[in-house]
Structure formats: structure tokens, C-alpha cells
Design a protein around this motif. Structure first.
Motif, PDB file in Angstrom:
ATOM      1  N   SER A  23       0.837  -1.272   0.070  1.00 46.94           N
ATOM      2  CA  SER A  23       0.004  -0.006   0.026  1.00 46.94           C
ATOM      3  C   SER A  23       0.843   1.324  -0.138  1.00 46.94           C
ATOM      4  O   SER A  23       0.495   2.317  -0.624  1.00 46.94           O
ATOM      5  N   LEU A  24       2.063   1.206   0.669  1.00 45.02           N
ATOM      6  CA  LEU A  24       2.873   2.307   0.931  1.00 45.02           C
ATOM      7  C   LEU A  24       3.467   2.544  -0.584  1.00 45.02           C
ATOM      8  O   LEU A  24       3.546   3.663  -0.984  1.00 45.02           O
ATOM      9  N   ALA A  25       3.851   1.504  -1.435  1.00 38.30           N
ATOM     10  CA  ALA A  25       4.139   1.693  -2.953  1.00 38.30           C
ATOM     11  C   ALA A  25       3.147   2.169  -3.677  1.00 38.30           C
ATOM     12  O   ALA A  25       3.351   3.237  -4.506  1.00 38.30           O
ATOM     13  N   VAL A  26       1.774   1.701  -3.653  1.00 38.95           N
ATOM     14  CA  VAL A  26       0.747   2.164  -4.488  1.00 38.95           C
ATOM     15  C   VAL A  26       0.561   3.811  -4.042  1.00 38.95           C
ATOM     16  O   VAL A  26       0.467   4.509  -4.980  1.00 38.95           O
ATOM     17  N   ALA A  27       0.588   4.069  -2.769  1.00 42.09           N
ATOM     18  CA  ALA A  27       0.122   5.488  -2.306  1.00 42.09           C
ATOM     19  C   ALA A  27       1.189   6.526  -3.085  1.00 42.09           C
ATOM     20  O   ALA A  27       0.895   7.361  -3.661  1.00 42.09           O
ATOM     21  N   ARG A  28       2.463   6.024  -2.634  1.00 42.60           N
ATOM     22  CA  ARG A  28       3.666   6.924  -3.336  1.00 42.60           C
ATOM     23  C   ARG A  28       3.606   6.979  -4.645  1.00 42.60           C
ATOM     24  O   ARG A  28       3.998   8.104  -5.350  1.00 42.60           O
ATOM     25  N   SER A  29       3.369   5.989  -5.368  1.00 44.32           N
ATOM     26  CA  SER A  29       3.275   5.857  -6.948  1.00 44.32           C
ATOM     27  C   SER A  29       2.303   6.895  -7.333  1.00 44.32           C
ATOM     28  O   SER A  29       2.397   7.686  -8.242  1.00 44.32           O
ATOM     29  N   LEU A  30       1.025   6.856  -6.801  1.00 41.88           N
ATOM     30  CA  LEU A  30      -0.180   7.530  -7.090  1.00 41.88           C
ATOM     31  C   LEU A  30       0.052   9.150  -6.966  1.00 41.88           C
ATOM     32  O   LEU A  30      -0.117  10.062  -7.589  1.00 41.88           O
ATOM     33  N   VAL A  31       0.694   9.602  -5.824  1.00 44.23           N
ATOM     34  CA  VAL A  31       0.887  10.680  -5.303  1.00 44.23           C
ATOM     35  C   VAL A  31       1.917  11.146  -6.496  1.00 44.23           C
ATOM     36  O   VAL A  31       1.796  12.452  -6.805  1.00 44.23           O
ATOM     37  N   GLN A  32       3.200  10.438  -6.857  1.00 42.08           N
ATOM     38  CA  GLN A  32       4.043  10.922  -7.498  1.00 42.08           C
ATOM     39  C   GLN A  32       3.562  11.388  -9.103  1.00 42.08           C
ATOM     40  O   GLN A  32       3.813  12.082  -9.654  1.00 42.08           O
ATOM     41  N   ALA A  33       2.553  10.683  -9.055  1.00 46.10           N
ATOM     42  CA  ALA A  33       1.841  10.739 -10.630  1.00 46.10           C
ATOM     43  C   ALA A  33       0.874  11.872 -10.433  1.00 46.10           C
ATOM     44  O   ALA A  33       0.398  12.408 -11.495  1.00 46.10           O
ATOM     45  N   GLY A  34       0.612  12.350  -9.222  1.00 50.56           N
ATOM     46  CA  GLY A  34      -0.376  13.766  -9.432  1.00 50.56           C
ATOM     47  C   GLY A  34      -1.744  13.393  -8.670  1.00 50.56           C
ATOM     48  O   GLY A  34      -2.442  14.378  -8.899  1.00 50.56           O
ATOM     49  N   PHE A  35      -1.938  12.187  -8.293  1.00 55.42           N
ATOM     50  CA  PHE A  35      -3.204  11.779  -7.953  1.00 55.42           C
ATOM     51  C   PHE A  35      -3.485  12.208  -6.504  1.00 55.42           C
ATOM     52  O   PHE A  35      -2.447  12.208  -5.565  1.00 55.42           O
ATOM     53  N   GLY A  36      -4.437  12.567  -6.170  1.00 59.38           N
ATOM     54  CA  GLY A  36      -4.887  12.857  -4.547  1.00 59.38           C
ATOM     55  C   GLY A  36      -5.311  11.397  -4.170  1.00 59.38           C
ATOM     56  O   GLY A  36      -6.001  10.476  -4.707  1.00 59.38           O
ATOM     57  N   VAL A  37      -4.600  11.251  -3.196  1.00 58.15           N
ATOM     58  CA  VAL A  37      -4.294   9.644  -2.345  1.00 58.15           C
ATOM     59  C   VAL A  37      -4.993   9.768  -0.956  1.00 58.15           C
ATOM     60  O   VAL A  37      -4.450  10.762  -0.089  1.00 58.15           O
ATOM     61  N   GLN A  38      -6.022   8.768  -0.679  1.00 56.39           N
ATOM     62  CA  GLN A  38      -6.368   8.778   0.541  1.00 56.39           C
ATOM     63  C   GLN A  38      -6.096   7.335   0.923  1.00 56.39           C
ATOM     64  O   GLN A  38      -6.557   6.421   0.292  1.00 56.39           O
ATOM     65  N   VAL A  39      -5.634   6.960   2.289  1.00 58.10           N
ATOM     66  CA  VAL A  39      -5.383   5.596   2.805  1.00 58.10           C
ATOM     67  C   VAL A  39      -5.971   5.203   3.959  1.00 58.10           C
ATOM     68  O   VAL A  39      -6.245   6.277   4.918  1.00 58.10           O
ATOM     69  N   THR A  40      -6.624   4.109   3.977  1.00 60.45           N
ATOM     70  CA  THR A  40      -7.142   3.532   4.997  1.00 60.45           C
ATOM     71  C   THR A  40      -6.309   2.617   5.978  1.00 60.45           C
ATOM     72  O   THR A  40      -5.333   1.842   5.210  1.00 60.45           O
ATOM     73  N   ALA A  41      -6.488   2.470   7.254  1.00 61.62           N
ATOM     74  CA  ALA A  41      -5.778   1.518   8.034  1.00 61.62           C
ATOM     75  C   ALA A  41      -6.614   1.056   9.219  1.00 61.62           C
ATOM     76  O   ALA A  41      -7.692   1.891   9.526  1.00 61.62           O
ATOM     77  N   GLY A  42      -6.249   0.163   9.811  1.00 60.72           N
ATOM     78  CA  GLY A  42      -7.037  -0.290  11.191  1.00 60.72           C
ATOM     79  C   GLY A  42      -6.509   0.186  12.427  1.00 60.72           C
ATOM     80  O   GLY A  42      -7.043   0.127  13.378  1.00 60.72           O
ATOM     81  N   ARG A  43      -5.516   1.173  12.229  1.00 66.62           N
ATOM     82  CA  ARG A  43      -5.270   2.029  13.349  1.00 66.62           C
ATOM     83  C   ARG A  43      -4.743   3.339  12.917  1.00 66.62           C
ATOM     84  O   ARG A  43      -4.672   3.657  11.620  1.00 66.62           O
ATOM     85  N   ARG A  44      -4.464   4.208  13.878  1.00 64.36           N
ATOM     86  CA  ARG A  44      -4.404   5.894  13.531  1.00 64.36           C
ATOM     87  C   ARG A  44      -2.981   5.989  12.558  1.00 64.36           C
ATOM     88  O   ARG A  44      -3.338   6.865  11.750  1.00 64.36           O
ATOM     89  N   TRP A  45      -2.112   5.280  12.894  1.00 67.74           N
ATOM     90  CA  TRP A  45      -0.937   5.575  11.988  1.00 67.74           C
ATOM     91  C   TRP A  45      -0.715   4.157  11.479  1.00 67.74           C
ATOM     92  O   TRP A  45      -0.605   3.376  11.776  1.00 67.74           O
ATOM     93  N   SER A  46      -0.157   4.589  10.042  1.00 66.47           N
ATOM     94  CA  SER A  46       0.101   3.362   9.144  1.00 66.47           C
ATOM     95  C   SER A  46       1.527   3.799   8.187  1.00 66.47           C
ATOM     96  O   SER A  46       1.387   5.006   8.211  1.00 66.47           O
ATOM     97  N   LEU A  47       2.048   2.853   7.798  1.00 70.68           N
ATOM     98  CA  LEU A  47       3.206   3.234   6.597  1.00 70.68           C
ATOM     99  C   LEU A  47       2.520   4.166   5.389  1.00 70.68           C
ATOM    100  O   LEU A  47       3.133   5.192   5.460  1.00 70.68           O
ATOM    101  N   ALA A  48       1.442   3.553   4.863  1.00 74.56           N
ATOM    102  CA  ALA A  48       0.942   4.483   3.678  1.00 74.56           C
ATOM    103  C   ALA A  48       0.203   5.925   4.239  1.00 74.56           C
ATOM    104  O   ALA A  48       0.611   6.761   3.540  1.00 74.56           O
TER     105      ALA A  48
END
Length: 172
Positions: A23-48
Motif C-alpha cells: 500500500s505504501l508503494a501504491v500510495a507513493r506511486s499515485l502521489v508521484q503521478a499527481g493523484f489525490g490519495v487517501q489511505v485507510t488502516a485499522g489504526r491511526r498510524w500506518s506506513l502508507a
């Protein structure tokens, strides 16, 4: 702004499973490509979720323990943020979201085949059968179909490893 036939340039992409390195790799790639990215996790802090340019969200439900509840929570979040696409990353979230895709808001894209196709492709026993039928070389394999079945005493199988017929076997 990025251009994509899949995602409008002004709508966010919702990436699930922020605890996972994938998910970290997906999020970083999408951000780098210029997309707005929002990420979910089961806890407050997560890698992505800690990635620069990403908006993190915490989910209460667990995809493995309560797949339909999880799908409803993801769908509600997707509606609230106006997500253009939802990208499950783990087998558990994919099983939940693809299996309950009808809960997603109209127009939200899900980059997966139908649930029936997804289930067929993730059935290791069936894929094994298809490989044999197709002449694809595979390792020596023993299938233990039911609890209590005898484990084969075949030296070609050892050392070896055990794995379930599916990567995810959820509560439903």
C-alpha cells in the motif's frame, strides 16, 4: 493534474490496507503521478498513511473478521470523500470489497474483475488443476482435501510446505 481514463483528475483514489508495504508503494506511486490519495488502516498510524501528500483514515471494521461491515465502512468513506476509485491491496480487503462491490457508490471504480473471476483465480486447487491440464510444469503437489485425511508418505514432497486452498478464508 494527471490524466487517466480510470480516475478523474480532481477525485481522490482510496487505497486500502495502509499497514502494508504494498500500500505504501501504491500510495507513493499515485502521489508521484499527481493523484489525490487517501489511505485507510485499522489504526491511526500506518506506513502508507504517513506518506507525504496522503490523507489517512482509520477504519473500525476488519476485512477478515467482518467482510460486509468492512465493505460498508469503506463504501461510506468513499462516498464521503468523493473517491473515484478504491484499491484493495491485501487478499482480505479484496475479498471483502470485490465481494460486496454493489455497496460502493455509483461511479466508483474498482480495478478488479468480477467476484466470480476473482474467486476462481484465487482458488489454488483449481489453478493447480488448470496448470496440470495446460501442461504447465509445477512442483510435486499433494492435496489434502479434508481434515483427517492422511498426509502422503512420498519423499518427493519433502521438504515441503503446507498452504490453505485460499490465501484468505474469512468469517463469512
Amino acid at each position: 493534474m494527471p490524466t487517466s481514463p480510470f480516475v478523474p483528475p480532481d477525485a481522490p483514489v482510496l487505497v486500502l490496507d495502509g499497514e502494508q508495504r504494498a500500500s505504501l508503494a501504491v500510495a507513493r506511486s499515485l502521489v508521484q503521478a499527481g493523484f489525490g490519495v487517501q489511505v485507510t488502516a485499522g489504526r491511526r498510524w500506518s506506513l502508507a498513511g504517513a506518506t507525504r501528500g496522503v490523507v489517512p483514515h482509520t477504519l473500525v471494521a476488519n476485512a477478515l473478521d467482518a467482510p460486509q461491515t468492512y465493505a460498508r465502512e469503506v463504501a461510506a468513506l468513499a462516498a464521503r470523500i468523493g473517491a473515484a476509485a478504491v484499491i484493495p491491496v491485501t487478499d482480505a480487503s479484496a475479498e471483502s470489497i470485490v465481494g460486496h462491490a454493489q455497496l460502493l457508490p455509483a461511479g466508483v471504480r474498482l480495478p478488479f474483475a468480477s467476484y466470480a473471476t476473482y474467486r476462481a483465480a484465487s482458488d489454488k486447487v483449481r489453478v493447480h488443476e488448470l496448470a496440470l491440464e495446460s501442461g504447465i510444469g509445477i512442483a510435486d503437489t499433494a492435496i489434502i482435501a479434508r481434515k483427517g485425511d492422511r498426509v502422503p508418505d512420498d519423499a518427493r514432497l519433502y521438504p515441503g510446505y503446507l498452504k490453505p486452498h485460499r490465501s484468505v478464508v474469512g468469517a463469512d
